[in-house]
Design a protein around this motif. Structure first.
Motif, PDB file in Angstrom:
ATOM      1  N   THR A  57       0.839  -1.209   0.000  1.00  0.00           N
ATOM      2  CA  THR A  57       0.000   0.000   0.000  1.00  0.00           C
ATOM      3  C   THR A  57       0.872   1.256   0.000  1.00  0.00           C
ATOM      4  OG1 THR A  57      -0.077   0.063   2.429  1.00  0.00           O
ATOM      5  CG2 THR A  57      -1.851  -1.106   1.312  1.00  0.00           C
ATOM      6  N   ALA A  58       2.171   1.089   0.277  1.00  0.00           N
ATOM      7  CA  ALA A  58       3.037   2.267   0.407  1.00  0.00           C
ATOM      8  C   ALA A  58       3.969   2.461  -0.787  1.00  0.00           C
ATOM      9  CB  ALA A  58       3.865   2.147   1.695  1.00  0.00           C
ATOM     10  N   VAL A  59       3.861   1.602  -1.816  1.00  0.00           N
ATOM     11  CA  VAL A  59       4.788   1.747  -2.947  1.00  0.00           C
ATOM     12  C   VAL A  59       4.067   2.281  -4.186  1.00  0.00           C
ATOM     13  CG1 VAL A  59       6.279  -0.126  -2.139  1.00  0.00           C
ATOM     14  CG2 VAL A  59       4.474  -0.636  -3.788  1.00  0.00           C
ATOM     15  N   ASP A  60       4.847   2.911  -5.074  1.00  0.00           N
ATOM     16  CA  ASP A  60       4.273   3.411  -6.329  1.00  0.00           C
ATOM     17  C   ASP A  60       4.515   2.439  -7.475  1.00  0.00           C
ATOM     18  OD1 ASP A  60       3.404   5.878  -5.199  1.00  0.00           O
ATOM     19  OD2 ASP A  60       5.492   6.521  -5.156  1.00  0.00           O
ATOM     20  N   SER A  61       5.519   1.579  -7.332  1.00  0.00           N
ATOM     21  CA  SER A  61       5.753   0.552  -8.356  1.00  0.00           C
ATOM     22  C   SER A  61       6.492  -0.618  -7.714  1.00  0.00           C
ATOM     23  CB  SER A  61       6.540   1.117  -9.533  1.00  0.00           C
ATOM     24  OG  SER A  61       7.862   1.420  -9.155  1.00  0.00           O
ATOM     25  N   VAL A  62       6.702  -1.694  -8.510  1.00  0.00           N
ATOM     26  CA  VAL A  62       7.241  -2.926  -7.951  1.00  0.00           C
ATOM     27  C   VAL A  62       8.228  -3.565  -8.919  1.00  0.00           C
ATOM     28  CG1 VAL A  62       6.490  -5.340  -7.650  1.00  0.00           C
ATOM     29  CG2 VAL A  62       5.367  -3.555  -6.377  1.00  0.00           C
ATOM     30  N   ILE A  63       9.279  -4.195  -8.360  1.00  0.00           N
ATOM     31  CA  ILE A  63      10.144  -5.048  -9.180  1.00  0.00           C
ATOM     32  C   ILE A  63       9.901  -6.488  -8.714  1.00  0.00           C
ATOM     33  CG2 ILE A  63      12.533  -5.728  -9.683  1.00  0.00           C
ATOM     34  CD1 ILE A  63      13.308  -2.816  -9.620  1.00  0.00           C
ATOM     35  N   VAL A  64       9.545  -7.358  -9.662  1.00  0.00           N
ATOM     36  CA  VAL A  64       9.274  -8.764  -9.349  1.00  0.00           C
ATOM     37  C   VAL A  64      10.519  -9.568  -9.726  1.00  0.00           C
ATOM     38  CG1 VAL A  64       7.728 -10.716  -9.778  1.00  0.00           C
ATOM     39  CG2 VAL A  64       6.874  -8.385 -10.030  1.00  0.00           C
ATOM     40  N   VAL A  65      11.073 -10.315  -8.765  1.00  0.00           N
ATOM     41  CA  VAL A  65      12.281 -11.102  -9.051  1.00  0.00           C
ATOM     42  C   VAL A  65      11.891 -12.564  -9.260  1.00  0.00           C
ATOM     43  CG1 VAL A  65      14.586 -11.738  -8.220  1.00  0.00           C
ATOM     44  CG2 VAL A  65      13.600  -9.540  -7.574  1.00  0.00           C
ATOM     45  N   ILE A  66      12.387 -13.149 -10.357  1.00  0.00           N
ATOM     46  CA  ILE A  66      12.058 -14.540 -10.686  1.00  0.00           C
ATOM     47  C   ILE A  66      13.348 -15.327 -10.897  1.00  0.00           C
ATOM     48  CG2 ILE A  66      11.053 -15.964 -12.538  1.00  0.00           C
ATOM     49  CD1 ILE A  66       8.763 -13.914 -12.619  1.00  0.00           C
ATOM     50  N   ASP A  67      13.395 -16.520 -10.325  1.00  0.00           N
ATOM     51  CA  ASP A  67      14.568 -17.390 -10.439  1.00  0.00           C
ATOM     52  C   ASP A  67      14.526 -18.098 -11.796  1.00  0.00           C
ATOM     53  OD1 ASP A  67      16.122 -19.800 -10.313  1.00  0.00           O
ATOM     54  OD2 ASP A  67      16.140 -19.669  -8.132  1.00  0.00           O
TER      55      ASP A  67
END
Length: 529
Positions: free
Chosen positions: A101-111
């Motif tokens: 709820t506190a972020v404006d964007s996201v980085i998704v890490v995938i193995d």
């Protein structure tokens, strides 16, 4: 610098993934590029003895997992970046949902070897519900893994995303030669030497350039040319508006442990990621460039420093400027508070800040005034929404193992519950305390922290509860409600806010209760009120 320029140069994002995909290691490497740390540590790597900077609780270092959400800030090319590193372990999912709820964007890490895992699916679903812009980073390319195109398909199918690669690997595992950066049109060669802080990149504006054959060998060069042609044929061109609207997800490849492909990710991120965005409150939409300050508490952490019994409330600034020693209204309590030492973070280092801007995360020393979801303003009565408390999945009685330390135990439980680590229910019948958690690992964390931070010991007893349901009667004076309370007396408890909760022992029992007492509504989440 003007107020608007300060807002425009802020980027606040979270990093999410399944445990072990390399999230904390990526965070470390990003900090390395920001010059925030001299030598990055890796979690669970014997090669580097330094522990990861963002894991500061002892239990995290022992287990090699992140339990708390860390807040880290650094400057890069004139941009102020705030990272929220979230726990990947599913037992701490609730903390992660709140952080989103506190972020404006996201980085998704995938193995690269494991592909899309269960926890990633859950977290990405939350981001999609909120249309949070996402960038995907496929990690561990120096190991053998799945084919790049297969992975991109899997991301589209399992996560329901629409992807466009902005970099592409040249080989993989033993044959890993480097990365072609589609975004900047250059090649970054992999040396396997993690001591080199930043690899040299070689500009190649045209893939038919014979230089490419010399750099990576003819076979690899030809394969890359074919693959890039495929990429351009299959995937849409990058469109910034579609990315910001949550409709297109750029993908980068790299190896965080070897500090490879991370700079490309960061350079592109700084350019395309959203600036601080408006946020909904119950009353209205609040925009970052409003002159009056507003913010909300999304996390509370007790004992950041075990030597001083301090609690920190993490506040996300939504609008206006937050100034030190200025009185602000705590909306729920209706009283003004001022803060003489608001902290900005860099992992274990905290600095006192005089002014903070929208997008920033500030830590406020708290003696017990704050709860998760609280709003602070310059005087306006607004309440930020969307930070629910979920029904726990595990329930145990908590018992005091040392009668002389009862006071410490209750103080410890009280503070840990305010942090949102777990939920406390007190049985109406006999006053026994029950702790409910989303995952079983939290019981260990609670036991460990009670002993090491509060000097109190506890034991647990299993309790057969299927779900906690918040009770919401249409009318608490009518006979039906009174009968419900009398019949279900053994299963009723109060949560920390004094709300009535029905601890149901099975799904069947919930169904029967709803049929028998239609005017008594049961809810599985409680919006923190």
């Amino acid at each position: 610098m003007t107020f608007q320029q300060e807002i425009d140069r802020r980027r606040t994002f979270g990093i999410i993934s399944h445990p072990d995909a390399g999230k904390t290691t990526l965070t470390e490497k990003l900090l390395l590029f920001g010059g925030a740390i001299q030598e990055a540590g890796a979690v669970k790597s014997n090669k580097i003895k330094k522990g990861a900077t963002s894991d500061f609780m002892e239990i995290e270092r022992q287990r090699g997992i992140s339990v708390a959400t860390s807040v880290l800030a650094f400057e890069y090319n004139g941009i102020k970046i705030n990272i929220l590193d979230t726990p990947g372990h599913k037992d701490f999912a609730e903390d992660t949902f709140r952080t989103l709820t506190a972020v404006d964007s996201v980085i998704v890490v995938i193995d690269v070897a494991k592909g899309v895992e269960e926890q990633t699916e859950k977290l990405v679903e939350v981001c999609r519900m909120r249309n949070i812009p996402m960038i995907v980073f496929i990690n561990k390319l120096d190991r053998e893994g799945k084919d790049a195109f297969d992975l991109l398909d899997e991301i589209e199918q399992k996560l329901g995303l629409k992807v466009t690669p902005l970099s592409f690997p040249i080989g993989m595992g033993y044959d890993f030669k480097g990365i072609y950066n589609i975004w900047e049109k250059n090649v970054n060669l992999f040396t396997g030497d993690s001591r080199k802080d930043i690899e040299e990149t070689i500009e190649i504006s045209d893939l038919s350039d014979a230089n490419l054959d010399t750099l990576v060998g003819e076979d690899a060069a030809n394969q890359l040319r074919e693959e890039i042609e495929l990429v351009e044929g299959i995937y849409p061109e990058f469109d910034k508006d579609a990315y910001l609207g949550g409709d297109l997800q750029p993908v980068f490849f790299g190896s965080a442990l070897n500090n490879f492909g991370v700079r490309e990710l960061l350079d592109c991120f700084v350019e395309i990621a959203p600036k601080p965005t408006p946020k909904h409150s119950e009353e209205r939409l609040v925009k970052p460039d409003e002159s009056k300050f507003t913010g909300f508490v999304f996390k509370i952490h007790a004992n950041m420093d075990p030597k001083h019994r301090d609690r920190l409330a993490f506040i996300k600034i939504v609008s206006g400027e937050f100034k030190r020693n200025t009185p602000y209204l705590h909306v729920r309590h209706g009283k003004k508070l001022k803060f003489s030492s608001p902290n900005a973070f860099f992992a274990e280092r905290k600095e006192i800040v005089d002014v903070s801007y929208p997008g920033d995360i500030v830590g406020l020393h708290d003696t017990g005034n704050f709860k998760i979801g609280d709003t602070l303003t310059e005087g306006e009565q607004i309440n930020y929404t969307g930070i629910p408390s979920f029904s726990p999945e595990h329930f145990r009685y908590i018992n005091n193992a040392d009668p002389l330390k009862a006071k410490q135990l209750y103080k410890g439980i009280d503070q840990l519950m305010d942090e949102g680590v777990a939920q406390l229910f007190t049985l109406e019948l006999n006053g026994r305390k029950v702790i409910g958690t989303v995952g079983a690992l939290q019981y260990e964390v609670i036991q460990y922290r009670l002993e090491h931070e509060y000097g109190a010991k506890c034991t647990y007893e299993n309790l057969n509860v299927h779900k906690a349901c918040w009770v919401d009667p249409e009318d608490d004076k009518n006979d039906e409600y009174k009968e419900f309370v009398r019949v279900k007396q053994r299963y009723l408890a109060k949560d920390k806010e004094g709300q009535l909760v029905f601890l149901a022992d099975s799904a069947f029992s919930i169904q029967m209760t709803q049929q028998k007492y239609p005017t008594v509504k049961l809810h599985f989440t409680s919006e923190y009120s």
